[in-house]
Enzyme design. Structure first.
Site, PDB file in Angstrom:
ATOM      1  N   TYR A  61      -6.170  15.867  -1.847  1.00  0.00           N
ATOM      2  CA  TYR A  61      -4.537  15.731  -2.607  1.00  0.00           C
ATOM      3  C   TYR A  61      -3.431  15.582  -2.841  1.00  0.00           C
ATOM      4  O   TYR A  61      -3.104  16.380  -3.609  1.00  0.00           O
ATOM      5  CB  TYR A  61      -4.378  16.218  -0.538  1.00  0.00           C
ATOM      6  CG  TYR A  61      -2.771  16.068  -0.142  1.00  0.00           C
ATOM      7  CD1 TYR A  61      -2.481  17.007  -0.573  1.00  0.00           C
ATOM      8  CD2 TYR A  61      -2.252  15.483   0.192  1.00  0.00           C
ATOM      9  CE1 TYR A  61      -1.117  17.566  -0.175  1.00  0.00           C
ATOM     10  CE2 TYR A  61      -1.096  15.027   0.210  1.00  0.00           C
ATOM     11  CZ  TYR A  61      -0.061  16.596   0.227  1.00  0.00           C
ATOM     12  OH  TYR A  61       1.357  16.610   0.900  1.00  0.00           O
ATOM     13  N   LYS A 100      -1.374  16.744  -6.082  1.00  0.00           N
ATOM     14  CA  LYS A 100      -0.049  16.946  -6.383  1.00  0.00           C
ATOM     15  C   LYS A 100      -0.068  16.392  -7.754  1.00  0.00           C
ATOM     16  O   LYS A 100       1.304  16.581  -8.216  1.00  0.00           O
ATOM     17  CB  LYS A 100       1.100  15.599  -5.203  1.00  0.00           C
ATOM     18  CG  LYS A 100       0.656  17.429  -3.812  1.00  0.00           C
ATOM     19  CD  LYS A 100       1.531  17.597  -3.783  1.00  0.00           C
ATOM     20  CE  LYS A 100       1.655  18.574  -2.630  1.00  0.00           C
ATOM     21  NZ  LYS A 100       2.201  20.289  -2.593  1.00  0.00           N
TER      22      LYS A 100
HETATM   23  C1  15L Z   1       2.431  15.229   2.986  1.00  0.00           C
HETATM   24  O1  15L Z   1       2.322  15.259   1.732  1.00  0.00           O
HETATM   25  C2  15L Z   1       2.031  15.835   3.970  1.00  0.00           C
HETATM   26  O2  15L Z   1       2.565  17.133   3.349  1.00  0.00           O
HETATM   27  C3  15L Z   1       2.218  15.495   5.437  1.00  0.00           C
HETATM   28  O3  15L Z   1       2.134  16.758   6.187  1.00  0.00           O
HETATM   29  C4  15L Z   1       2.574  14.087   6.009  1.00  0.00           C
HETATM   30  O4  15L Z   1       1.101  14.472   6.317  1.00  0.00           O
HETATM   31  C5  15L Z   1       2.737  13.436   4.888  1.00  0.00           C
HETATM   32  O5  15L Z   1       2.339  13.628   3.805  1.00  0.00           O
HETATM   33  C6  15L Z   1       3.052  11.987   5.522  1.00  0.00           C
HETATM   34  O6  15L Z   1       2.538  11.286   4.915  1.00  0.00           O
HETATM   35  O7  15L Z   1       3.160  11.620   6.720  1.00  0.00           O
END
Ligand code: 15L
Length: 288
Positions: A132, A136
């Site tokens: 993930y 990004k």
């Molecule tokens: C993120 O990037 C997520 O989109 C979100 O759902 C949370 O998990 C957040 O990070 C986080 O690190 O708390």
């Protein structure tokens, strides 16, 4: 009034943002999931992994707030489709439709493998903490390319955790209140000198791991501080994990999947295979 497209509008962040921006902009919304638009909003269901959908939703808008995508650590297929193909499509569709400005919701997980004891700013080298996070970083690279090559105005927000209140010890450091989110997004939409900027999407948290001077330089004055919730949160904090507790990305640094807060609608997640014609019919057809 500017027309703003918000992708991923049915998600948590999108829902907070819509409420905060209502009346300030003409809001166009898109998501893979169904959504009931409020008064003054328009909704178009779209799968941004299809270029035709990305082109359709980006037509005639002044700026895009691109929130849509797979929002946690998880299987590569989902991340590839939404965050790599979908993100590429959004930038490319914006370029083709001559949308000058795009705000991209990148994440703290693009730099999640920095230790908690280190304060980082917007210039540090990327350190994604999973697939993930890598996706990004891909979005950030798309922003850099489209800014340099096509003159697009790109505002990258490395968002922490958006919630009405922080939810655990890690989030005390990365919490972003909905009203501070709206302030940051408004700067991204309105600031006259945006060419390519990276900012951290966090409130004025005492425990922050970020030097967010780039956001402050652009006028960001967050109003909320997670410290008000600290004693309550710390009192109910469960046992930690040696790796997760060391790094800013927390659990993302040592698990393969985090429960997905926005699973696909069932019909798309598991498409039924098309029914085979009955054997007899096949035989008849062959005889012809
Ligand atoms: C993120 O990037 C997520 O989109 C979100 O759902 C949370 O998990 C957040 O990070 C986080 O690190 O708390």
């Amino acid at each position: 009034m500017k027309t703003i497209l918000i992708t991923g509008a049915a998600g948590d962040v999108g829902t907070h943002l819509r409420r905060e921006l209502a009346g300030k902009y003409t809001l166009r919304l898109s998501d893979l999931r169904p959504l009931t638009p409020a008064k003054g909003e328009k909704f178009a269901r779209a799968d941004i992994s299809r270029m035709a959908d990305a082109l359709r939703i980006t037509r005639g808008v002044d700026a895009i707030v691109h929130l849509g995508g797979y929002s946690v650590e998880g299987p590569w297929e989902g991340i590839l489709s939404a965050n790599i193909i979908g993100c590429y499509n959004m930038f490319e569709a914006a370029r083709k439709n001559k949308v000058k400005r795009i705000l991209f919701a990148t994440s703290n997980h693009a730099v999640g493998f920095y230790p908690r004891k280190q304060t980082i700013d917007h210039r540090v080298y990327i350190k994604p903490d999973g697939r993930y996070g890598v996706s990004k970083v891909f979005g950030e690279a798309m922003g850099s390319l489209y800014s340099d090559k096509y003159g697009m105005q790109v505002f990258l927000m490395r968002i922490g955790n958006v919630n009405p209140a922080p939810i655990d010890k890690r989030r005390l450091s990365i919490w972003l209140s909905p009203r501070d989110l709206a302030q940051l997004v408004t700067i991204g939409i309105e600031h006259p000198d945006i060419r390519f900027e990276i900012v951290y999407g966090v409130s004025r948290n005492k425990r922050s791991w970020y030097d967010n001077s780039n956001a402050h330089r652009l006028g960001y004055k967050p109003q909320d501080d997670s410290e008000h919730y600290a004693s309550e949160i710390l009192a109910k904090e469960g046992p930690g994990n040696a790796i997760g507790d060391r790094y800013q990305g927390g659990a993302f640094t040592h698990v393969e999947a985090v429960p997905n807060p926005a699973p696909l609608p069932k019909a798309r997640a598991a498409k039924k295979p098309a029914k085979k014609p009955a054997k007899k019919v096949v035989k008849k057809a062959q005889k012809k």
